[in-house]
Design a protein around this motif. Structure first.
Motif, PDB file in Angstrom:
ATOM      1  N   HIS A 170       4.066  -1.590   6.899  1.00 51.30           N
ATOM      2  CA  HIS A 170       3.526  -3.078   8.095  1.00 51.30           C
ATOM      3  C   HIS A 170       4.001  -3.418   8.874  1.00 51.30           C
ATOM      4  O   HIS A 170       3.840  -4.113   9.931  1.00 51.30           O
ATOM      5  CB  HIS A 170       3.021  -3.568   6.922  1.00 51.30           C
ATOM      6  CG  HIS A 170       3.350  -5.228   6.208  1.00 51.30           C
ATOM      7  ND1 HIS A 170       4.359  -4.046   5.057  1.00 51.30           N
ATOM      8  CD2 HIS A 170       3.724  -5.942   6.084  1.00 51.30           C
ATOM      9  CE1 HIS A 170       4.319  -5.340   4.485  1.00 51.30           C
ATOM     10  NE2 HIS A 170       4.130  -6.461   5.078  1.00 51.30           N
ATOM     11  N   GLU A 171       4.989  -3.562   9.003  1.00 49.70           N
ATOM     12  CA  GLU A 171       6.569  -4.179   9.495  1.00 49.70           C
ATOM     13  C   GLU A 171       7.239  -3.406  11.066  1.00 49.70           C
ATOM     14  O   GLU A 171       7.182  -4.068  11.906  1.00 49.70           O
ATOM     15  CB  GLU A 171       7.522  -4.777   8.867  1.00 49.70           C
ATOM     16  CG  GLU A 171       7.548  -5.669   7.681  1.00 49.70           C
ATOM     17  CD  GLU A 171       6.858  -6.589   7.702  1.00 49.70           C
ATOM     18  OE1 GLU A 171       7.373  -6.734   9.643  1.00 49.70           O
ATOM     19  OE2 GLU A 171       6.387  -7.547   7.672  1.00 49.70           O
ATOM     20  N   ARG A 172       6.385  -1.901  11.154  1.00 48.37           N
ATOM     21  CA  ARG A 172       7.318  -1.186  12.251  1.00 48.37           C
ATOM     22  C   ARG A 172       6.634  -1.570  13.485  1.00 48.37           C
ATOM     23  O   ARG A 172       7.552  -1.383  14.387  1.00 48.37           O
ATOM     24  CB  ARG A 172       6.247   0.769  11.881  1.00 48.37           C
ATOM     25  CG  ARG A 172       5.018   0.522  11.829  1.00 48.37           C
ATOM     26  CD  ARG A 172       4.667   1.840  10.779  1.00 48.37           C
ATOM     27  NE  ARG A 172       2.977   2.406  11.632  1.00 48.37           N
ATOM     28  CZ  ARG A 172       2.365   1.477  11.204  1.00 48.37           C
ATOM     29  NH1 ARG A 172       2.402   0.394  10.530  1.00 48.37           N
ATOM     30  NH2 ARG A 172       1.157   1.518  12.019  1.00 48.37           N
ATOM     31  N   ARG A 173       5.352  -2.042  13.403  1.00 50.46           N
ATOM     32  CA  ARG A 173       5.262  -2.444  14.924  1.00 50.46           C
ATOM     33  C   ARG A 173       5.393  -3.543  15.273  1.00 50.46           C
ATOM     34  O   ARG A 173       5.618  -4.310  16.244  1.00 50.46           O
ATOM     35  CB  ARG A 173       3.391  -2.688  15.246  1.00 50.46           C
ATOM     36  CG  ARG A 173       2.667  -1.138  14.507  1.00 50.46           C
ATOM     37  CD  ARG A 173       1.546  -1.566  15.434  1.00 50.46           C
ATOM     38  NE  ARG A 173       0.833  -0.410  14.788  1.00 50.46           N
ATOM     39  CZ  ARG A 173       0.369   0.632  16.033  1.00 50.46           C
ATOM     40  NH1 ARG A 173       0.499   0.693  16.815  1.00 50.46           N
ATOM     41  NH2 ARG A 173      -0.329   1.295  15.241  1.00 50.46           N
ATOM     42  N   ARG A 174       6.293  -4.071  14.748  1.00 50.24           N
ATOM     43  CA  ARG A 174       6.515  -5.824  14.920  1.00 50.24           C
ATOM     44  C   ARG A 174       8.824  -5.536  15.503  1.00 50.24           C
ATOM     45  O   ARG A 174       9.675  -6.303  15.412  1.00 50.24           O
ATOM     46  CB  ARG A 174       6.728  -6.842  13.954  1.00 50.24           C
ATOM     47  CG  ARG A 174       5.134  -7.301  13.523  1.00 50.24           C
ATOM     48  CD  ARG A 174       5.771  -7.720  12.320  1.00 50.24           C
ATOM     49  NE  ARG A 174       4.108  -8.364  12.458  1.00 50.24           N
ATOM     50  CZ  ARG A 174       4.034  -9.043  10.694  1.00 50.24           C
ATOM     51  NH1 ARG A 174       4.465  -8.502   9.873  1.00 50.24           N
ATOM     52  NH2 ARG A 174       2.398  -8.951  10.505  1.00 50.24           N
ATOM     53  N   ARG A 175       8.625  -4.601  15.488  1.00 46.04           N
ATOM     54  CA  ARG A 175      10.508  -4.254  16.188  1.00 46.04           C
ATOM     55  C   ARG A 175      10.325  -4.049  17.168  1.00 46.04           C
ATOM     56  O   ARG A 175       9.677  -3.511  17.731  1.00 46.04           O
ATOM     57  CB  ARG A 175      10.576  -2.678  15.231  1.00 46.04           C
ATOM     58  CG  ARG A 175      11.411  -2.780  13.587  1.00 46.04           C
ATOM     59  CD  ARG A 175      11.552  -1.698  12.834  1.00 46.04           C
ATOM     60  NE  ARG A 175      11.349  -2.103  11.589  1.00 46.04           N
ATOM     61  CZ  ARG A 175      11.347  -1.541  10.491  1.00 46.04           C
ATOM     62  NH1 ARG A 175      11.039   0.151  11.133  1.00 46.04           N
ATOM     63  NH2 ARG A 175      10.937  -1.869   9.200  1.00 46.04           N
TER      64      ARG A 175
ATOM     65  N   VAL B 262       5.565   6.822  -1.136  1.00 50.47           N
ATOM     66  CA  VAL B 262       5.620   6.808   0.180  1.00 50.47           C
ATOM     67  C   VAL B 262       4.975   5.000   0.517  1.00 50.47           C
ATOM     68  O   VAL B 262       3.546   5.175   0.314  1.00 50.47           O
ATOM     69  CB  VAL B 262       5.051   7.926   1.020  1.00 50.47           C
ATOM     70  CG1 VAL B 262       4.983   7.444   2.558  1.00 50.47           C
ATOM     71  CG2 VAL B 262       6.060   8.892   1.026  1.00 50.47           C
ATOM     72  N   LEU B 263       6.085   4.697   0.634  1.00 53.88           N
ATOM     73  CA  LEU B 263       5.524   3.213   1.310  1.00 53.88           C
ATOM     74  C   LEU B 263       4.728   2.764   2.005  1.00 53.88           C
ATOM     75  O   LEU B 263       5.736   3.103   3.308  1.00 53.88           O
ATOM     76  CB  LEU B 263       6.600   1.529   0.641  1.00 53.88           C
ATOM     77  CG  LEU B 263       6.602   1.999  -0.905  1.00 53.88           C
ATOM     78  CD1 LEU B 263       7.367   0.152  -1.050  1.00 53.88           C
ATOM     79  CD2 LEU B 263       5.572   1.132  -1.845  1.00 53.88           C
ATOM     80  N   TRP B 264       3.137   2.358   2.856  1.00 53.60           N
ATOM     81  CA  TRP B 264       2.597   1.708   4.237  1.00 53.60           C
ATOM     82  C   TRP B 264       4.770   0.294   4.299  1.00 53.60           C
ATOM     83  O   TRP B 264       3.739  -0.437   3.916  1.00 53.60           O
ATOM     84  CB  TRP B 264       1.843   1.459   4.083  1.00 53.60           C
ATOM     85  CG  TRP B 264       0.962   0.782   5.369  1.00 53.60           C
ATOM     86  CD1 TRP B 264       1.200   1.928   6.320  1.00 53.60           C
ATOM     87  CD2 TRP B 264       0.946  -0.334   5.056  1.00 53.60           C
ATOM     88  NE1 TRP B 264       0.506   0.540   7.410  1.00 53.60           N
ATOM     89  CE2 TRP B 264       0.086  -0.583   7.261  1.00 53.60           C
ATOM     90  CE3 TRP B 264       0.512  -1.354   4.801  1.00 53.60           C
ATOM     91  CZ2 TRP B 264      -0.114  -1.392   7.206  1.00 53.60           C
ATOM     92  CZ3 TRP B 264      -0.569  -3.067   5.273  1.00 53.60           C
ATOM     93  CH2 TRP B 264      -0.298  -2.619   6.606  1.00 53.60           C
TER      94      TRP B 264
ATOM     95  N   PHE C 164       0.689  -1.469   0.480  1.00 55.31           N
ATOM     96  CA  PHE C 164       0.406   0.373   0.508  1.00 55.31           C
ATOM     97  C   PHE C 164       1.028   1.211  -0.344  1.00 55.31           C
ATOM     98  O   PHE C 164       1.815   1.263   0.924  1.00 55.31           O
ATOM     99  CB  PHE C 164      -0.846  -0.217   0.986  1.00 55.31           C
ATOM    100  CG  PHE C 164      -1.700  -1.324   1.409  1.00 55.31           C
ATOM    101  CD1 PHE C 164      -2.800  -0.436   0.434  1.00 55.31           C
ATOM    102  CD2 PHE C 164      -2.258  -2.148   2.605  1.00 55.31           C
ATOM    103  CE1 PHE C 164      -4.138  -1.310   0.602  1.00 55.31           C
ATOM    104  CE2 PHE C 164      -2.948  -3.115   1.349  1.00 55.31           C
ATOM    105  CZ  PHE C 164      -4.124  -2.785   1.022  1.00 55.31           C
ATOM    106  N   ILE C 165       0.772   1.968  -0.056  1.00 61.95           N
ATOM    107  CA  ILE C 165       0.822   3.358  -0.724  1.00 61.95           C
ATOM    108  C   ILE C 165       0.912   4.666   0.643  1.00 61.95           C
ATOM    109  O   ILE C 165      -0.598   4.446   0.130  1.00 61.95           O
ATOM    110  CB  ILE C 165       1.427   3.932  -2.179  1.00 61.95           C
ATOM    111  CG1 ILE C 165       0.280   4.534  -3.172  1.00 61.95           C
ATOM    112  CG2 ILE C 165       2.558   3.360  -2.841  1.00 61.95           C
ATOM    113  CD1 ILE C 165       0.267   5.140  -3.803  1.00 61.95           C
ATOM    114  N   LEU C 166       1.102   5.614   1.240  1.00 61.56           N
ATOM    115  CA  LEU C 166       0.552   6.360   1.720  1.00 61.56           C
ATOM    116  C   LEU C 166       0.147   8.135   1.214  1.00 61.56           C
ATOM    117  O   LEU C 166       0.879   7.657   0.155  1.00 61.56           O
ATOM    118  CB  LEU C 166       1.337   6.415   2.875  1.00 61.56           C
ATOM    119  CG  LEU C 166       1.375   5.426   3.472  1.00 61.56           C
ATOM    120  CD1 LEU C 166       2.593   5.777   5.114  1.00 61.56           C
ATOM    121  CD2 LEU C 166       0.345   5.158   4.517  1.00 61.56           C
ATOM    122  N   PRO C 167      -1.231   8.522   1.328  1.00 62.17           N
ATOM    123  CA  PRO C 167      -0.855  10.012   0.587  1.00 62.17           C
ATOM    124  C   PRO C 167       0.462  10.751   1.268  1.00 62.17           C
ATOM    125  O   PRO C 167       0.978  10.923   1.678  1.00 62.17           O
ATOM    126  CB  PRO C 167      -2.245  10.378   1.063  1.00 62.17           C
ATOM    127  CG  PRO C 167      -3.010   9.463   0.971  1.00 62.17           C
ATOM    128  CD  PRO C 167      -1.911   8.334   2.602  1.00 62.17           C
ATOM    129  N   GLY C 168       1.281  10.998  -0.169  1.00 61.26           N
ATOM    130  CA  GLY C 168       2.280  12.099  -0.252  1.00 61.26           C
ATOM    131  C   GLY C 168       2.815  12.055  -1.816  1.00 61.26           C
ATOM    132  O   GLY C 168       2.734  11.582  -2.414  1.00 61.26           O
TER     133      GLY C 168
END
Length: 184
Positions: free
Chosen positions: A179-184, A175-177, A109-113
């Motif tokens: 999704h792995e950011r919370r797993r760190r 700007v790609l979403w 997914f891409i983020l608005p930006g």
């Protein structure tokens, strides 16, 4: 055509009603007014996008879209009026196919930006989506031609593709979403 508005204020809406294109009066918070008002808002957002430096072909396409959105607003403002045709929807699809042809497939997914023009295009896209939802709401209680909903649906898709194009053309990239950011 003569002057369409000799005076901007009329005071006729002070009671919470507004005039439709056929001369009838309706509540300002009706589904019909919400639908054509949101189409107008989408048109304004595209105008804001057009204030950016854009490739000529994109600016030309968006200007044509603005004219069609004005036509669509008229269709929604005048019960029984037809302004958007199947060919208008097919034209959006052809433009979308042409612009999408050179883009890599989406794997995330891409983020608005992706730069100012791309971000403004994403904003216009989301307002068009809201206009589509408002038009569907109207269609639940009053006759609405399917071309109105179809046009808004395709236009939001086209604006998504154009946002991707503009992010790349502006050198910012998408700007790609993450999704792995919370797993760190």
């Amino acid at each position: 055509m003569g002057n369409r508005l000799s005076r901007i204020y009329t005071r006729t809406g002070d009671d919470g009603s507004t005039g439709l294109g056929d001369g009838s009066r309706i509540a300002k918070d009706s589904a019909r007014v919400a639908a054509y008002g949101t189409v107008d808002e989408a048109n304004s957002a595209i105008g804001l996008l057009l204030a950016c430096a854009l490739p000529d072909d994109v600016a030309e396409l968006l200007t044509a879209v603005q004219h069609q959105l004005f036509d669509l607003g008229g269709e929604l403002c005048i019960p029984g009026h037809a302004a958007i045709e199947d060919g208008d929807i097919e034209r959006l699809e052809r433009h979308m196919d042409r612009y999408n042809e050179d883009l890599p497939p989406l794997k995330e997914f891409i983020l608005p930006g992706g730069g100012e023009a791309a971000a403004r295009c994403h904003l216009a896209r989301t307002i068009v989506r809201r206009a589509e939802r408002a038009t569907v709401t109207l269609a639940r209680t009053e006759p609405v031609r399917p071309q109105a909903v179809g046009y808004l649906n395709r236009l939001s898709d086209l604006l998504f593709v154009l946002a991707r194009v503009l992010a790349r053309a502006g050198g910012h990239g998408e700007v790609l979403w993450n999704h792995e950011r919370r797993r760190r």
